[in-house]
Scaffold this motif. Structure first.
Motif, mmCIF file in Angstrom:
data_model
loop_
_atom_site.group_PDB
_atom_site.id
_atom_site.type_symbol
_atom_site.label_atom_id
_atom_site.label_comp_id
_atom_site.label_asym_id
_atom_site.label_seq_id
_atom_site.Cartn_x
_atom_site.Cartn_y
_atom_site.Cartn_z
ATOM 1 N N VAL A 91 0.866 -1.179 0.000
ATOM 2 C CA VAL A 91 0.000 0.000 0.000
ATOM 3 C C VAL A 91 0.903 1.228 0.000
ATOM 4 C CG1 VAL A 91 -1.822 1.256 1.221
ATOM 5 C CG2 VAL A 91 -1.762 -1.248 1.313
ATOM 6 N N ARG A 92 0.572 2.201 -0.836
ATOM 7 C CA ARG A 92 1.332 3.435 -0.927
ATOM 8 C C ARG A 92 0.497 4.568 -0.332
ATOM 9 N NH1 ARG A 92 0.761 0.670 -5.168
ATOM 10 N NH2 ARG A 92 -0.478 2.133 -6.380
ATOM 11 N N ARG A 93 1.002 5.162 0.734
ATOM 12 C CA ARG A 93 0.300 6.298 1.351
ATOM 13 C C ARG A 93 0.531 7.548 0.513
ATOM 14 N NH1 ARG A 93 1.854 3.133 5.552
ATOM 15 N NH2 ARG A 93 0.493 3.032 7.374
ATOM 16 N N ASP A 94 -0.467 8.407 0.451
ATOM 17 C CA ASP A 94 -0.293 9.700 -0.198
ATOM 18 C C ASP A 94 0.576 10.544 0.726
ATOM 19 O OD1 ASP A 94 -0.521 12.383 -1.040
ATOM 20 O OD2 ASP A 94 -2.488 11.996 -1.911
ATOM 21 N N PRO A 95 1.775 10.936 0.275
ATOM 22 C CA PRO A 95 2.670 11.683 1.165
ATOM 23 C C PRO A 95 2.162 13.073 1.514
ATOM 24 C CG PRO A 95 3.563 11.616 -1.059
ATOM 25 C CD PRO A 95 2.351 10.726 -1.047
ATOM 26 N N ASP A 96 1.198 13.583 0.750
ATOM 27 C CA ASP A 96 0.667 14.917 1.014
ATOM 28 C C ASP A 96 -0.610 14.899 1.841
ATOM 29 O OD1 ASP A 96 2.755 16.102 -0.466
ATOM 30 O OD2 ASP A 96 1.662 15.729 -2.327
ATOM 31 N N PHE A 104 -5.616 9.688 1.738
ATOM 32 C CA PHE A 104 -5.642 8.726 0.648
ATOM 33 C C PHE A 104 -4.460 7.766 0.708
ATOM 34 C CE2 PHE A 104 -7.857 12.485 -0.703
ATOM 35 C CZ PHE A 104 -8.974 12.009 -1.370
ATOM 36 N N ALA A 105 -4.670 6.604 0.114
ATOM 37 C CA ALA A 105 -3.599 5.623 -0.094
ATOM 38 C C ALA A 105 -3.969 4.813 -1.328
ATOM 39 C CB ALA A 105 -3.447 4.713 1.122
ATOM 40 N N TRP A 106 -2.982 4.141 -1.918
ATOM 41 C CA TRP A 106 -3.219 3.387 -3.147
ATOM 42 C C TRP A 106 -2.651 1.985 -3.059
ATOM 43 C CZ3 TRP A 106 -0.787 8.261 -3.317
ATOM 44 C CH2 TRP A 106 -1.632 9.320 -3.696
ATOM 45 N N LEU A 107 -3.280 1.085 -3.786
ATOM 46 C CA LEU A 107 -2.805 -0.279 -3.944
ATOM 47 C C LEU A 107 -3.307 -0.786 -5.280
ATOM 48 C CD1 LEU A 107 -5.136 -2.809 -2.325
ATOM 49 C CD2 LEU A 107 -5.403 -0.413 -1.670
ATOM 50 N N ASN A 108 -2.899 -1.988 -5.632
ATOM 51 C CA ASN A 108 -3.379 -2.630 -6.854
ATOM 52 C C ASN A 108 -3.919 -3.997 -6.501
ATOM 53 O OD1 ASN A 108 -0.976 -0.775 -7.746
ATOM 54 N ND2 ASN A 108 -2.325 -1.000 -9.497
ATOM 55 N N ASP A 109 -4.985 -4.413 -7.195
ATOM 56 C CA ASP A 109 -5.493 -5.766 -6.988
ATOM 57 C C ASP A 109 -4.556 -6.753 -7.696
ATOM 58 O OD1 ASP A 109 -6.274 -6.095 -9.704
ATOM 59 O OD2 ASP A 109 -8.366 -5.615 -9.301
ATOM 60 N N PRO A 110 -4.773 -8.062 -7.550
ATOM 61 C CA PRO A 110 -3.852 -9.038 -8.142
ATOM 62 C C PRO A 110 -3.724 -8.942 -9.670
ATOM 63 C CG PRO A 110 -5.184 -10.099 -6.476
ATOM 64 C CD PRO A 110 -5.743 -8.716 -6.662
ATOM 65 N N GLU A 111 -4.668 -8.287 -10.343
ATOM 66 C CA GLU A 111 -4.566 -8.138 -11.792
ATOM 67 C C GLU A 111 -4.048 -6.756 -12.186
ATOM 68 O OE1 GLU A 111 -7.797 -9.685 -14.091
ATOM 69 O OE2 GLU A 111 -7.772 -11.568 -12.958
ATOM 70 N N GLY A 112 -3.564 -5.999 -11.194
ATOM 71 C CA GLY A 112 -2.946 -4.708 -11.465
ATOM 72 C C GLY A 112 -3.895 -3.540 -11.559
#
Length: 123
Positions: A91-96, A104-112
């Motif tokens: 998981v990538r946190r929004d640094p701002d 906000f934060a971001w991730l990808n499901d197993p199919e991208g």
């Protein structure tokens, strides 16, 4: 003017439909589609929903081949991130974050497919 009431579903192609549905159920709590008409579908909580087309050349979704990004509202972003990371999901946190409308934060499901998690500001 008559208006739609909200999303009734989100349908997309997948390589492994059963596996991907199970991943969303296990990690994000989205119930599997019932196999009969008597079992209720996943019920989302009422709340803000953003419907926004993005420029075709946006960098926001990450992979330029992906045509959509799912945004899910969460009650506790840090708890959700901890849960996902303990399952080995990056998981990538929004640094701002936070912004006036939340974090906000971001991730990808197993199919991208890109997923954005949003913890709205309590109003």
């Amino acid at each position: 003017m008559e208006k739609v009431l909200g999303f009734g579903g989100f349908f997309f192609r997948a390589e492994d439909t059963a596996g991907l549905a199970e991943w969303y159920c296990r990690h994000l709590g989205i119930d599997l589609v019932p196999k009969d008409y008597d079992t209720p579908c996943w019920q989302q909580e009422a709340g803000e929903t953003v419907f926004a087309p993005f420029d075709k050349v946006t960098e926001y979704f990450g992979n330029k081949e992906k045509q959509f990004m799912l945004n899910f509202r969460v009650r506790d972003l840090e708890a959700m991130i901890a849960q996902l990371e303990s399952a080995g999901i990056e998981v990538r946190r929004d640094p701002d974050s936070p912004y006036p409308n939340g974090s906000f934060a971001w991730l990808n499901d197993p199919e991208g497919n890109p997923i954005e998690l949003w913890e709205p500001v309590a109003r």
